[in-house]
Write a protein that holds these residues in place. Structure first.
Motif, short mmCIF file in Angstrom:
data_model
loop_
_atom_site.label_atom_id
_atom_site.label_comp_id
_atom_site.label_asym_id
_atom_site.label_seq_id
_atom_site.Cartn_x
_atom_site.Cartn_y
_atom_site.Cartn_z
N ILE A 1 0.88 -1.17 0.00
CA ILE A 1 0.00 0.00 0.00
C ILE A 1 0.92 1.22 0.00
N CYS A 2 0.70 2.12 -0.97
CA CYS A 2 1.57 3.30 -1.09
C CYS A 2 0.76 4.48 -1.62
N THR A 3 1.41 5.62 -1.66
CA THR A 3 0.76 6.80 -2.24
C THR A 3 1.01 6.83 -3.76
N HIS A 4 0.20 7.63 -4.44
CA HIS A 4 0.41 7.83 -5.88
C HIS A 4 1.84 8.31 -6.13
N ALA A 5 2.32 9.22 -5.27
CA ALA A 5 3.67 9.77 -5.46
C ALA A 5 4.74 8.69 -5.34
N THR A 6 4.62 7.83 -4.33
CA THR A 6 5.60 6.76 -4.19
C THR A 6 5.57 5.85 -5.40
N LEU A 7 4.39 5.53 -5.89
CA LEU A 7 4.27 4.70 -7.10
C LEU A 7 5.00 5.36 -8.27
N ARG A 8 4.74 6.64 -8.48
CA ARG A 8 5.38 7.34 -9.60
C ARG A 8 6.90 7.34 -9.46
N PHE A 9 7.41 7.70 -8.28
CA PHE A 9 8.86 7.76 -8.08
C PHE A 9 9.50 6.39 -8.21
N ALA A 10 8.86 5.37 -7.67
CA ALA A 10 9.41 4.01 -7.74
C ALA A 10 9.45 3.52 -9.19
N CYS A 11 8.45 3.87 -9.95
CA CYS A 11 8.37 3.37 -11.33
C CYS A 11 9.32 4.11 -12.27
N ASP A 12 9.80 5.27 -11.85
CA ASP A 12 10.80 5.97 -12.66
C ASP A 12 12.05 5.12 -12.83
N GLU A 13 12.28 4.21 -11.90
CA GLU A 13 13.50 3.40 -11.91
C GLU A 13 13.23 1.93 -12.24
N MET A 14 12.04 1.63 -12.76
CA MET A 14 11.67 0.23 -13.01
C MET A 14 11.26 0.03 -14.46
N LYS A 15 11.39 -1.19 -14.92
CA LYS A 15 10.87 -1.56 -16.23
C LYS A 15 9.40 -1.95 -16.05
N ASP A 16 8.58 -1.58 -17.01
CA ASP A 16 7.14 -1.85 -16.91
C ASP A 16 6.82 -3.33 -16.85
N ASP A 17 7.67 -4.18 -17.47
CA ASP A 17 7.35 -5.61 -17.48
C ASP A 17 7.49 -6.24 -16.09
N LEU A 18 8.04 -5.50 -15.14
CA LEU A 18 8.08 -6.00 -13.76
C LEU A 18 6.68 -6.06 -13.16
#
Length: 192
Positions: free
Chosen positions: A131-148
């Motif tokens: 469970i996270c905030t929209h902001a955490t999701l956005r920041f975390a995904c900046d460093e991830m590949k979508d296929d994860l």
């Protein structure tokens, strides 16, 4: 002072009656569509959208091959709507039991970097619910590949914060995840 406006609704009480699995009418209707990859839950505040998500997510984890559930809320205070909930008591087959470590909306380490690190740690762990905030999701995904996000359910609460506009980072993120992964999406909102 007299009432200037008085509104009366024809209430039947049906919306608060629960079925044999502990679901209200709206939750039961949503659960009937549980096999869909993309769902929109649009219902008024306090109508049970959070619990509807719990029913859907647990079915996807147990019966549909989904390995992880990520619930994103616009602000930390809303995260408490997704805390541990005993669903078995009313007849459902499982309880909603997120690990407190991966409820990134609880008070504690306030640094966004540590929340992003916890998000990444979750994605590489055997844990199932974050469970996270929209902001955490956005920041975390900046460093991830979508296929994860393959075999992941991404639930976005207060979905009216998402837009197709190119300047809406959450909208761009969601579009990319839908295009490049097998993620299931549940959008929840009381309005558009």
């Amino acid at each position: 002072m007299p009432n200037l406006v008085e509104v009366k609704y024809n209430q039947t009480g049906q919306s608060t009656i629960i079925n044999t699995m502990g679901m209200r009418e709206m939750q039961s209707r949503a659960f009937e569509s549980r096999d869909a990859n993309y769902l929109l839950l649009k219902a008024p505040p306090a109508s049970g959208k959070s619990r509807a998500l719990m029913f859907l997510a647990l079915d996807k984890l147990t019966n549909q091959g989904i390995k992880k559930v990520i619930v994103a809320v616009p602000e930390r205070s809303i995260g408490s709507s997704f805390s541990k909930t005993n669903l078995k008591v009313d007849g459902f087959f499982a309880n909603w039991e997120p690990n407190d470590i991966y409820n990134l909306c609880t008070p504690g380490d306030e640094g966004s970097k540590s929340k992003v690190e916890a998000f990444h740690k979750f994605m590489n762990s055997d844990e199932q619910i974050l469970i996270c905030t929209h902001a955490t999701l956005r920041f975390a995904c900046d460093e991830m590949k979508d296929d994860l996000f393959n075999d992941t359910l991404l639930a976005i609460d207060e979905f009216h914060h998402v837009s197709a506009d190119v300047n809406n980072r959450l909208g761009e993120l969601l579009k990319s995840i839908m295009k490049k992964s097998t993620a299931h999406i549940i959008a929840m909102t009381g309005s558009y």
